[in-house]
Design an enzyme around this catalytic site. Structure first.
Site, PDB file in Angstrom:
ATOM      1  N   TYR A   1      16.146  -2.227  -0.488  1.00  0.00           N
ATOM      2  CA  TYR A   1      17.416  -2.007  -1.172  1.00  0.00           C
ATOM      3  C   TYR A   1      18.090  -0.698  -0.751  1.00  0.00           C
ATOM      4  CZ  TYR A   1      20.707  -2.207  -5.112  1.00  0.00           C
ATOM      5  OH  TYR A   1      21.840  -2.269  -5.891  1.00  0.00           O
TER       6      TYR A   1
ATOM      7  N   SER B   1       9.915  -4.912  -0.721  1.00  0.00           N
ATOM      8  CA  SER B   1      10.839  -4.792  -1.851  1.00  0.00           C
ATOM      9  C   SER B   1      11.978  -5.807  -1.693  1.00  0.00           C
ATOM     10  CB  SER B   1      11.345  -3.356  -1.970  1.00  0.00           C
ATOM     11  OG  SER B   1      12.033  -3.165  -3.177  1.00  0.00           O
TER      12      SER B   1
ATOM     13  N   ASP C   1       3.338  -0.567 -10.101  1.00  0.00           N
ATOM     14  CA  ASP C   1       4.701  -0.576  -9.550  1.00  0.00           C
ATOM     15  C   ASP C   1       5.714  -0.634 -10.687  1.00  0.00           C
ATOM     16  OD1 ASP C   1       7.100  -1.060  -8.252  1.00  0.00           O
ATOM     17  OD2 ASP C   1       6.271  -2.566  -6.893  1.00  0.00           O
TER      18      ASP C   1
ATOM     19  N   HIS D   1       5.433   1.549  -6.042  1.00  0.00           N
ATOM     20  CA  HIS D   1       6.273   0.618  -5.293  1.00  0.00           C
ATOM     21  C   HIS D   1       6.059   0.710  -3.778  1.00  0.00           C
ATOM     22  CE1 HIS D   1       9.336  -2.319  -4.886  1.00  0.00           C
ATOM     23  NE2 HIS D   1      10.194  -1.529  -4.273  1.00  0.00           N
TER      24      HIS D   1
END
Length: 327
Positions: free
Chosen positions: A94, A185, A273, A303
């Site tokens: 992201y 992710s 996470d 994460h």
């Protein structure tokens, strides 16, 4: 970062009820058909000399994505390797783009070709020309066009990612029968989406700590990261936009793509996470339709998952399935 989600025993059995829209498949069939009907050429320009790389050849690639818009990618190949090579199509996390070729040297060092796909509007080289077609409710991308599946930002980005697999067949020296899709992710969620939409053109999928999965639970329990953009939007508009928002998000949920994906899959999860809670990752994993699915668990990971320990696991796993390269 403490444990804040289910324990490992509960995660192994966590398989929430599917909320896929009745027209999910028709929506995506129409979306991809419209994108492919726009045509457009795949181009590649050799740019190795700009980066002073001695063992890797780098091409600056453009391929047609959503609405035929040109999408940027890097193609990296080990110099002198005899093709056709297995290719790892990599999607980005992201708010990031394809970056520089020197950010992506691992797969070529292992003998693979790698196509690193820019994320429209997030990277610097692929603008989102249609950003104004849906309302921008919060910062970031999670609520861009959320009032309609047709206008939602991830419809465009996921289409770009599928079209990247289409482009592999038009790039010289690559083996279209050995396409691996991967990412961490957001990139992991995009890899799952492609695995569900591209069918047998994907030979394996490697989703690391995947985002874009089990939206309703993710928005409710994530302690950090961009799911909070959706929570903020719903906080402002909670009276009348909650169900319409989740109705839109159901067209883009990794759980629903996982139910349609059959390629061998190697997931990873961090049990601490706060961005992609482990139950959201297991929701996709436990719904995954392919029989060959494996989860790499990092018990104390945030994460970042396994960080540098994860690539050797992936390389071994691919070799075990005949998707490695000659030593």
């Amino acid at each position: 970062m403490p444990l804040t989600d289910f324990g490992l025993d509960e995660l192994g059995d966590y398989r929430p009820k599917s909320t896929a829209p009745h027209d999910f498949d028709a929506f995506w069939w129409r979306t991809l058909a419209e994108a492919r009907s726009q045509g457009g050429a795949v181009t590649a320009e050799r740019v190795t000399a700009r980066h002073l790389l001695r063992t890797v050849d780098v091409d600056d690639v453009r391929f047609p994505g959503w609405n035929g818009d040109p999408v940027a990618a890097w193609l990296l190949r080990p110099r002198g390797a005899a093709g056709p090579l297995p290719v790892v199509v990599t999607y980005i996390g992201y708010s990031g783009g394809r970056g520089l070729p020197t950010d992506h040297l691992l797969w070529s060092a292992a003998g693979y070709a790698q196509l690193v796909v820019d994320s429209r509007g997030q990277g610097h080289d692929t603008p989102d020309r249609h950003a104004g077609e849906g309302t921008q409710w919060t910062e970031g991308f999670m609520t861009r066009g959320i009032e309609s599946p047709d206008q939602y930002y991830y419809r465009r980005l996921i289409t770009d990612c599928v079209r990247a697999v289409d482009a592999v067949a038009e790039l010289p020296g690559l083996d279209p029968d050995r396409v691996v899709v991967t990412g961490g992710s957001q990139g992991g969620g995009l890899a799952l989406a492609v695995a569900g939409l591209a069918g047998d053109r994907v030979a394996a999928v490697l989703p690391d700590v995947p985002y874009l999965c089990h939206f309703r639970r993710a928005v409710q329990i994530s302690g950090d990261g961009p799911y909070q953009e959706i929570a903020k939007y719903l906080r402002w508009h909670s009276r009348h936009r909650v169900e319409p928002a989740f109705t839109t998000l159901d067209y883009f949920d990794g759980v629903h793509f996982a139910q349609r994906a059959t390629a061998p899959a190697l997931f990873s999860v961090g049990l601490m996470d706060p961005v992609c809670p482990p139950s959201t990752v297991y929701a996709a994993f436990n719904h995954y339709a392919g029989e060959d699915r494996t989860m790499t668990v990092w018990p104390f990971a945030d994460h970042g998952g396994g960080y540098g320990s994860n690539p050797p696991v992936q390389l071994d796993w691919l070799h075990e399935r005949g998707l490695g390269t000659e030593l």
